[in-house]
Motif scaffolding. Sequence first.
Motif, PDB file in Angstrom:
ATOM      1  N   VAL A   1       7.440 -11.038  -6.328  1.00  0.00           N
ATOM      2  CA  VAL A   1       6.289 -10.272  -5.856  1.00  0.00           C
ATOM      3  C   VAL A   1       5.257 -11.220  -5.253  1.00  0.00           C
ATOM      4  CG1 VAL A   1       4.376  -8.780  -6.542  1.00  0.00           C
ATOM      5  CG2 VAL A   1       6.653  -8.426  -7.528  1.00  0.00           C
ATOM      6  N   GLU A   2       4.717 -10.845  -4.109  1.00  0.00           N
ATOM      7  CA  GLU A   2       3.700 -11.651  -3.441  1.00  0.00           C
ATOM      8  C   GLU A   2       2.367 -10.908  -3.410  1.00  0.00           C
ATOM      9  OE1 GLU A   2       5.004 -12.763   0.449  1.00  0.00           O
ATOM     10  OE2 GLU A   2       7.053 -13.140  -0.209  1.00  0.00           O
ATOM     11  N   LYS A   3       1.315 -11.610  -3.707  1.00  0.00           N
ATOM     12  CA  LYS A   3      -0.030 -11.061  -3.572  1.00  0.00           C
ATOM     13  C   LYS A   3      -0.454 -11.225  -2.117  1.00  0.00           C
ATOM     14  CE  LYS A   3      -4.749 -11.713  -5.247  1.00  0.00           C
ATOM     15  NZ  LYS A   3      -5.623 -12.482  -6.159  1.00  0.00           N
ATOM     16  N   VAL A   4      -0.740 -10.108  -1.454  1.00  0.00           N
ATOM     17  CA  VAL A   4      -1.051 -10.134  -0.029  1.00  0.00           C
ATOM     18  C   VAL A   4      -2.540 -10.317   0.218  1.00  0.00           C
ATOM     19  CG1 VAL A   4      -0.928  -8.840   2.145  1.00  0.00           C
ATOM     20  CG2 VAL A   4       0.943  -8.686   0.486  1.00  0.00           C
ATOM     21  N   ALA A   5      -3.366  -9.505  -0.446  1.00  0.00           N
ATOM     22  CA  ALA A   5      -4.801  -9.563  -0.182  1.00  0.00           C
ATOM     23  C   ALA A   5      -5.566  -8.873  -1.295  1.00  0.00           C
ATOM     24  CB  ALA A   5      -5.132  -8.902   1.162  1.00  0.00           C
ATOM     25  N   GLU A   6      -6.825  -9.256  -1.442  1.00  0.00           N
ATOM     26  CA  GLU A   6      -7.757  -8.530  -2.290  1.00  0.00           C
ATOM     27  C   GLU A   6      -8.365  -7.418  -1.447  1.00  0.00           C
ATOM     28  OE1 GLU A   6      -8.348  -8.833  -5.556  1.00  0.00           O
ATOM     29  OE2 GLU A   6      -6.738 -10.321  -5.565  1.00  0.00           O
ATOM     30  N   THR A   7      -8.324  -6.202  -1.944  1.00  0.00           N
ATOM     31  CA  THR A   7      -8.787  -5.072  -1.163  1.00  0.00           C
ATOM     32  C   THR A   7      -9.878  -4.309  -1.917  1.00  0.00           C
ATOM     33  OG1 THR A   7      -6.997  -3.697  -2.056  1.00  0.00           O
ATOM     34  CG2 THR A   7      -6.560  -4.882   0.005  1.00  0.00           C
ATOM     35  N   GLU A   8      -9.657  -3.040  -2.154  1.00  0.00           N
ATOM     36  CA  GLU A   8     -10.561  -2.150  -2.871  1.00  0.00           C
ATOM     37  C   GLU A   8      -9.718  -0.964  -3.312  1.00  0.00           C
ATOM     38  OE1 GLU A   8     -13.049   0.406  -0.030  1.00  0.00           O
ATOM     39  OE2 GLU A   8     -12.467  -1.278   1.271  1.00  0.00           O
TER      40      GLU A   8
ATOM     41  N   ARG B   1     -11.489  -4.234   8.222  1.00  0.00           N
ATOM     42  CA  ARG B   1     -12.347  -3.751   9.297  1.00  0.00           C
ATOM     43  C   ARG B   1     -12.360  -2.233   9.277  1.00  0.00           C
ATOM     44  NH1 ARG B   1     -11.255  -1.808  14.272  1.00  0.00           N
ATOM     45  NH2 ARG B   1      -9.060  -2.413  14.102  1.00  0.00           N
ATOM     46  N   THR B   2     -13.538  -1.647   9.290  1.00  0.00           N
ATOM     47  CA  THR B   2     -13.641  -0.189   9.315  1.00  0.00           C
ATOM     48  C   THR B   2     -13.232   0.327  10.683  1.00  0.00           C
ATOM     49  OG1 THR B   2     -15.400  -0.141   7.658  1.00  0.00           O
ATOM     50  CG2 THR B   2     -15.182   1.787   9.070  1.00  0.00           C
ATOM     51  N   VAL B   3     -12.207   1.163  10.715  1.00  0.00           N
ATOM     52  CA  VAL B   3     -11.738   1.764  11.959  1.00  0.00           C
ATOM     53  C   VAL B   3     -12.510   3.040  12.244  1.00  0.00           C
ATOM     54  CG1 VAL B   3      -9.727   2.722  13.169  1.00  0.00           C
ATOM     55  CG2 VAL B   3      -9.440   0.791  11.601  1.00  0.00           C
TER      56      VAL B   3
ATOM     57  N   ASP C   1     -16.015   4.473   0.778  1.00  0.00           N
ATOM     58  CA  ASP C   1     -16.761   4.532   2.032  1.00  0.00           C
ATOM     59  C   ASP C   1     -16.403   5.717   2.917  1.00  0.00           C
ATOM     60  OD1 ASP C   1     -18.007   2.221   1.242  1.00  0.00           O
ATOM     61  OD2 ASP C   1     -16.748   0.888   2.438  1.00  0.00           O
ATOM     62  N   ASN C   2     -15.546   6.638   2.423  1.00  0.00           N
ATOM     63  CA  ASN C   2     -15.122   7.771   3.254  1.00  0.00           C
ATOM     64  C   ASN C   2     -14.611   7.264   4.604  1.00  0.00           C
ATOM     65  OD1 ASN C   2     -16.094   9.446   1.203  1.00  0.00           O
ATOM     66  ND2 ASN C   2     -18.077   9.719   2.204  1.00  0.00           N
ATOM     67  N   ALA C   3     -13.653   6.355   4.540  1.00  0.00           N
ATOM     68  CA  ALA C   3     -13.265   5.651   5.757  1.00  0.00           C
ATOM     69  C   ALA C   3     -11.781   5.306   5.772  1.00  0.00           C
ATOM     70  CB  ALA C   3     -14.089   4.369   5.894  1.00  0.00           C
ATOM     71  N   VAL C   4     -11.311   4.972   6.958  1.00  0.00           N
ATOM     72  CA  VAL C   4     -10.003   4.353   7.136  1.00  0.00           C
ATOM     73  C   VAL C   4     -10.259   2.956   7.677  1.00  0.00           C
ATOM     74  CG1 VAL C   4      -7.814   4.381   8.389  1.00  0.00           C
ATOM     75  CG2 VAL C   4      -8.794   6.532   7.549  1.00  0.00           C
ATOM     76  N   LYS C   5      -9.658   1.977   7.038  1.00  0.00           N
ATOM     77  CA  LYS C   5      -9.874   0.590   7.424  1.00  0.00           C
ATOM     78  C   LYS C   5      -8.546  -0.060   7.823  1.00  0.00           C
ATOM     79  CE  LYS C   5     -13.841   0.120   4.317  1.00  0.00           C
ATOM     80  NZ  LYS C   5     -14.503  -0.683   3.271  1.00  0.00           N
ATOM     81  N   ALA C   6      -8.644  -1.163   8.529  1.00  0.00           N
ATOM     82  CA  ALA C   6      -7.471  -1.949   8.898  1.00  0.00           C
ATOM     83  C   ALA C   6      -7.580  -3.313   8.245  1.00  0.00           C
ATOM     84  CB  ALA C   6      -7.372  -2.101  10.412  1.00  0.00           C
ATOM     85  N   LEU C   7      -6.459  -3.799   7.745  1.00  0.00           N
ATOM     86  CA  LEU C   7      -6.433  -5.127   7.147  1.00  0.00           C
ATOM     87  C   LEU C   7      -6.071  -6.127   8.229  1.00  0.00           C
ATOM     88  CD1 LEU C   7      -6.685  -6.690   4.473  1.00  0.00           C
ATOM     89  CD2 LEU C   7      -4.207  -6.434   4.202  1.00  0.00           C
ATOM     90  N   GLU C   8      -7.004  -7.013   8.519  1.00  0.00           N
ATOM     91  CA  GLU C   8      -6.800  -7.990   9.583  1.00  0.00           C
ATOM     92  C   GLU C   8      -6.014  -9.195   9.072  1.00  0.00           C
ATOM     93  OE1 GLU C   8      -7.341  -7.122  12.427  1.00  0.00           O
ATOM     94  OE2 GLU C   8      -8.899  -5.587  12.367  1.00  0.00           O
TER      95      GLU C   8
ATOM     96  N   GLY D   1       2.696  -3.497  13.116  1.00  0.00           N
ATOM     97  CA  GLY D   1       2.560  -4.241  11.871  1.00  0.00           C
ATOM     98  C   GLY D   1       1.153  -4.271  11.322  1.00  0.00           C
ATOM     99  N   ARG D   2       0.240  -3.499  11.904  1.00  0.00           N
ATOM    100  CA  ARG D   2      -1.120  -3.437  11.377  1.00  0.00           C
ATOM    101  C   ARG D   2      -1.151  -2.464  10.208  1.00  0.00           C
ATOM    102  NH1 ARG D   2      -6.242  -3.021  15.169  1.00  0.00           N
ATOM    103  NH2 ARG D   2      -5.872  -5.274  15.058  1.00  0.00           N
ATOM    104  N   LEU D   3      -1.798  -2.885   9.126  1.00  0.00           N
ATOM    105  CA  LEU D   3      -1.850  -2.069   7.923  1.00  0.00           C
ATOM    106  C   LEU D   3      -3.186  -1.348   7.839  1.00  0.00           C
ATOM    107  CD1 LEU D   3      -0.267  -1.367   5.316  1.00  0.00           C
ATOM    108  CD2 LEU D   3      -1.588  -3.144   4.185  1.00  0.00           C
ATOM    109  N   TYR D   4      -3.123  -0.028   7.655  1.00  0.00           N
ATOM    110  CA  TYR D   4      -4.310   0.806   7.493  1.00  0.00           C
ATOM    111  C   TYR D   4      -4.437   1.227   6.026  1.00  0.00           C
ATOM    112  CZ  TYR D   4      -4.363   1.126  12.587  1.00  0.00           C
ATOM    113  OH  TYR D   4      -4.412   0.819  13.939  1.00  0.00           O
ATOM    114  N   LEU D   5      -5.687   1.322   5.554  1.00  0.00           N
ATOM    115  CA  LEU D   5      -5.965   1.685   4.172  1.00  0.00           C
ATOM    116  C   LEU D   5      -7.043   2.772   4.145  1.00  0.00           C
ATOM    117  CD1 LEU D   5      -6.360  -1.691   4.623  1.00  0.00           C
ATOM    118  CD2 LEU D   5      -5.813  -1.639   2.198  1.00  0.00           C
TER     119      LEU D   5
END
Length: 395
Positions: A295-302, A335-337, A322-329, A313-317
């Motif tokens: 298992v690999e740790k990719v990023a700290e998110t929320e 980044r808030t999309v 924040d009532n939002a859709v964000k992209a992991l750069e 290959g862009r990941l959206y969360l």
Amino acid sequence: MPTCPKALWPFFLVTLLPVACLCFASSTAAVAQNGPSDRDNAVNIALKADDRLKPVATFDQQVTGVTVSQTGRIFVSFPRWTEDVEVSVAEVQRDGSIKPYPNEIWNSWRKDRKDDLRASTHFVAVQSVVADGGSLWVLDPAAPNAEKIVKNGPKIVQIDLVTNTVKRAYLVPPDVAGPTSYLNDIRIAPDGKYAYVTDSGVPGGLVVLEIGSGKSWRALSDAPPTKADPRVTITTDGQQLRRPDGQKPAFNADGIALSPDGAFLYWQALTGKTLYRIETGVLKTPSPQGIEDRVEKVAETEPVDGLWMDKSGRLYLSSLADNAVKALEPDGKRRTVIADPRLRWPDTIAEGPDGTLYVTASRIQDSPWFHRSGWQGNGGFTLFSFRPDAEPGSK
């Protein structure tokens, strides 16, 4: 709407024991690798509507799942949570109305008819849908009210999008989906040989289906990467999310995404701030040894619910706080999309053939699970769409 049932989600019944240190050997991740967060626990709640967010359809029933086929057909799913539902899986028509899919018979199961209708051949409590190639895949955890599962109910149903008929129903056996299991989200391998599922119930974990043989097995069951993190608290509307008794909910492995080449599977516990991934080749062997070391740790998110990886290959969360859709750069920042107060609990994210993104607002924080007086707010439950490449202010 009905008030909250006494029995609550198995997610809420998770005993938050101390979690072992989430330290795993990591290699360079395709999306990001241990990058910094875009905020230090700040909350940037969307207060103003964004014209780029377009309502597609509004429903009387709580909606969670959405998917779009290669030809642009839109499908949604309605969980059987705080109340019975008339339709579990539906195709959204051009006028915004819905049509039971694949037919009314598969959608005819009801709580008061559970002894009359076979759970194996009816949708009991569908959580998610995903269109892949020429099929619609329906994930049915078969746990009404998100309580214990109905016998012979947990299944993955494949529907032919040309004939609009069920091609095969893959029953998930009790040793894979136990009595407090809750199969949550699903992705299909590009070669069509495997399906990957998150289990948000107890214990948390991943489930792998070998489509050819119909065999399924668990992976990373009750392992730290698939468990809720007791250090994390979900925030909505600027406040900590709590049950009426003051307890905070604990959601295990929830959102899931698959890289475009099918080489890596990504997931995150909703009550968590760590995005993980693993090579799918590791999952293709039942009960593999040493899998946690892979298992690999990719990023700290929320805390996020839905994950989606687009063709590039862009990941959206989906950001609950924040009532939002964000992209992991690539540098690990989020980044808030798009952000909009109408995105109350952005749930599932899906992509259309033209690159348009779709997202459901399931309003879980407004539900009777968190309010003794019943549903909060007015209006129904909405499916939205937006162009991720559109500039703010554009329509």
